[in-house]
Design an enzyme around this catalytic site. Structure first.
Site, PDB file in Angstrom:
ATOM      1  N   HIS A 116      41.527   0.963  39.145  1.00  0.00           N
ATOM      2  CA  HIS A 116      41.692   1.650  40.425  1.00  0.00           C
ATOM      3  C   HIS A 116      42.893   2.570  40.310  1.00  0.00           C
ATOM      4  O   HIS A 116      44.022   2.117  40.127  1.00  0.00           O
ATOM      5  CB  HIS A 116      41.893   0.650  41.563  1.00  0.00           C
ATOM      6  CG  HIS A 116      41.878   1.299  42.918  1.00  0.00           C
ATOM      7  ND1 HIS A 116      40.730   1.451  43.660  1.00  0.00           N
ATOM      8  CD2 HIS A 116      42.874   1.871  43.646  1.00  0.00           C
ATOM      9  CE1 HIS A 116      41.006   2.067  44.795  1.00  0.00           C
ATOM     10  NE2 HIS A 116      42.307   2.336  44.807  1.00  0.00           N
ATOM     11  N   CYS A 117      42.636   3.868  40.393  1.00  0.00           N
ATOM     12  CA  CYS A 117      43.683   4.862  40.178  1.00  0.00           C
ATOM     13  C   CYS A 117      44.421   5.147  41.488  1.00  0.00           C
ATOM     14  O   CYS A 117      43.799   5.594  42.464  1.00  0.00           O
ATOM     15  CB  CYS A 117      43.080   6.161  39.637  1.00  0.00           C
ATOM     16  SG  CYS A 117      44.311   7.459  39.366  1.00  0.00           S
ATOM     17  N   PRO A 118      45.727   4.910  41.554  1.00  0.00           N
ATOM     18  CA  PRO A 118      46.460   5.189  42.797  1.00  0.00           C
ATOM     19  C   PRO A 118      46.567   6.671  43.103  1.00  0.00           C
ATOM     20  O   PRO A 118      46.752   7.054  44.263  1.00  0.00           O
ATOM     21  CB  PRO A 118      47.844   4.572  42.517  1.00  0.00           C
ATOM     22  CG  PRO A 118      47.982   4.580  41.033  1.00  0.00           C
ATOM     23  CD  PRO A 118      46.601   4.359  40.499  1.00  0.00           C
ATOM     24  N   SER A 121      43.259   7.435  44.691  1.00  0.00           N
ATOM     25  CA  SER A 121      42.882   6.458  45.729  1.00  0.00           C
ATOM     26  C   SER A 121      41.414   6.074  45.600  1.00  0.00           C
ATOM     27  O   SER A 121      40.706   5.922  46.602  1.00  0.00           O
ATOM     28  CB  SER A 121      43.167   7.015  47.132  1.00  0.00           C
ATOM     29  OG  SER A 121      44.558   7.161  47.327  1.00  0.00           O
TER      30      SER A 121
END
Length: 433
Positions: A116-118, A121
């Site tokens: 999950h890439c911050p 998002s």
């Protein structure tokens, strides 16, 4: 407002600052403004970058179809291409296909979840990976282009540093140039490493999470060698740990085709390329190096569920006559409460096991735990690598650092479809005949 909600606007702001303010600044710096052809090239790359980034944000990372949990043909296809093990996610109350993981941010199982890439998002997954990789590619290319333009101006200023200051740029322009150059260089370095890493993962057909699992498995195999090939599992059982090859590496060309969703090389770079369909992320071709009965990830002692709950062998724990005086409704309600309490029979988390061990050894006035801990031995929280959920890879990362819901990954995942679901499938199959 959470800081995570500012990540996407921050990336858009960074792109705008580096790309457009640099073009504006180059209008006023020697040796000359940007030529028309350079402006066109840079802005074409920027359009590709913005499209790819926007698609990596708003493309659905995928959701397991409801029909998959109903025993459709997709389930059998997923099992044939991903091993015989059929996983069941208790939180989603559905089948979990091979290579899928439950994301703690998206609150659902994501097909071929990478992480999950911050900064987007969003999950990097089977459907979003091509957009994410194109975003990295165009970001690196655009920053190299910007760096070349800035470098030309920096070299000119350095060569003419002995001229009077009034002949050169203002203090604001110098500060702007310095800030642009430093931020662009640092960001270029970081994204270049990320791009190379993702291309490598694409070439060998692994996700970031699977890279963690491969390293974890290698550590377990290495440790098991000292214990005759076995490690301790729940309730004192012995789990055999043997080397298992990663099954999804099917050759560089096939890996690229599968990861990018097409074999058309032009489409790999085209920012408007179609998103891979979710159906292709429910099952994956394997290389056949291992027995078809094996599945990935390999057995892990702490991912095994208890087969017999503690205390079930004690007479006082029996409930055969305990509810004799209850009414039919009360008996049913009591049964359901026991059923819910026993729904997930799991081993205590690693930290709780260590704390219990420490408390027991303190009561017995033993100092073996302290000695082991100082030497990084079996009793050490930091040194134990035999299969605890708190294990970290060589970069100090846990599964939760990639967005995986560890409670689901270690506890709330079952290897078998619940009996109620199997009965429901049987009833539907009978009704359709």
């Amino acid at each position: 407002m959470e800081l995570s909600s500012l990540s996407v606007p921050s990336v858009y702001l960074l792109i705008s600052f580096l790309a457009y303010s640099s073009q504006w600044l180059c209008l006023y710096l020697e040796p000359h403004p940007l030529e028309r052809k350079h402006v066109i090239r840079l802005n074409v790359i920027l359009v590709c970058l913005l499209i790819s980034y926007t698609r990596s944000i708003y493309t659905n990372p995928g959701q397991i179809p409801k029909k998959l949990g109903d025993g459709s043909e997709d389930v059998q296809a997923g099992r044939k291409t991903g091993g015989n093990r059929q996983r069941w996610c208790r939180k989603c109350d559905a089948v979990k296909p091979p290579r899928a993981h439950h994301c703690k941010e998206c609150k659902r199982c994501i097909p071929k979840m990478d992480h999950h890439c911050p900064w987007t998002s969003n999950c990097v997954s089977h459907t979003t990976f091509p957009h994410f990789l194109r975003f990295l590619f165009y970001a690196v290319v655009s920053m190299i282009y910007v760096a070349s333009c800035l470098w030309t101006r920096c070299v000119f200023l350095w060569e003419n540093r002995h001229l009077p200051s009034y002949l050169g740029p203002s203090a604001f322009q110098l500060a702007h140039l310095f800030l642009l150059f430093v931020i662009n260089l640092v960001t270029l370095f970081a994204l270049s490493i990320l791009l190379i890493r993702n291309i490598w993962c694409l070439a060998v057909n692994t996700t970031t999470i699977e890279g963690w699992e491969i390293e974890r498995h290698e550590k377990l195999v290495q440790r098991a060698k000292y214990f005759g090939g076995y490690l301790d599992g729940p309730d004192g059982i012995k789990v055999r740990i043997q080397k298992q090859e990663f099954p999804y590496d099917i050759g560089i060309w096939q890996n690229f085709k599968q990861g990018m969703g097409t074999g058309n090389i032009v489409a790999w770079l085209w920012p408007l390329s179609a998103t891979p369909p979710i159906e292709t992320g429910l099952g994956f071709e394997t290389n056949g190096f291992e027995d078809p009965s094996l599945s990935w990830p390999p057995p892990d002692p702490d991912r095994l569920q208890r087969r017999v709950p503690h205390g079930s062998d004690k007479s006082e724990a029996a409930f055969t006559y305990r509810d004799a005086n209850l009414s039919a409704e009360e008996t049913l309600a009591a049964f359901r409460r026991r059923q819910e309490a026993d729904m997930v029979r799991r081993r205590k988390p690693f930290v709780q096991r260590v704390e219990a061990q420490v408390a027991l050894e303190k009561d017995n006035e033993e100092d073996e735990y302290a000695s082991d801990r100082s030497e990084g031995g079996e009793g050490s929280v930091e040194g134990s690598e035999s299969g605890e959920e708190g294990w970290k890879n060589s970069e100090g990362e846990r599964l939760r650092d990639f967005g995986v819901d560890e409670d689901v990954e270690f506890y709330d995942e079952d290897e078998d479809v619940p009996l109620s679901k199997l009965l429901a499938r049987k009833m539907r199959a009978t009704a359709t005949q």
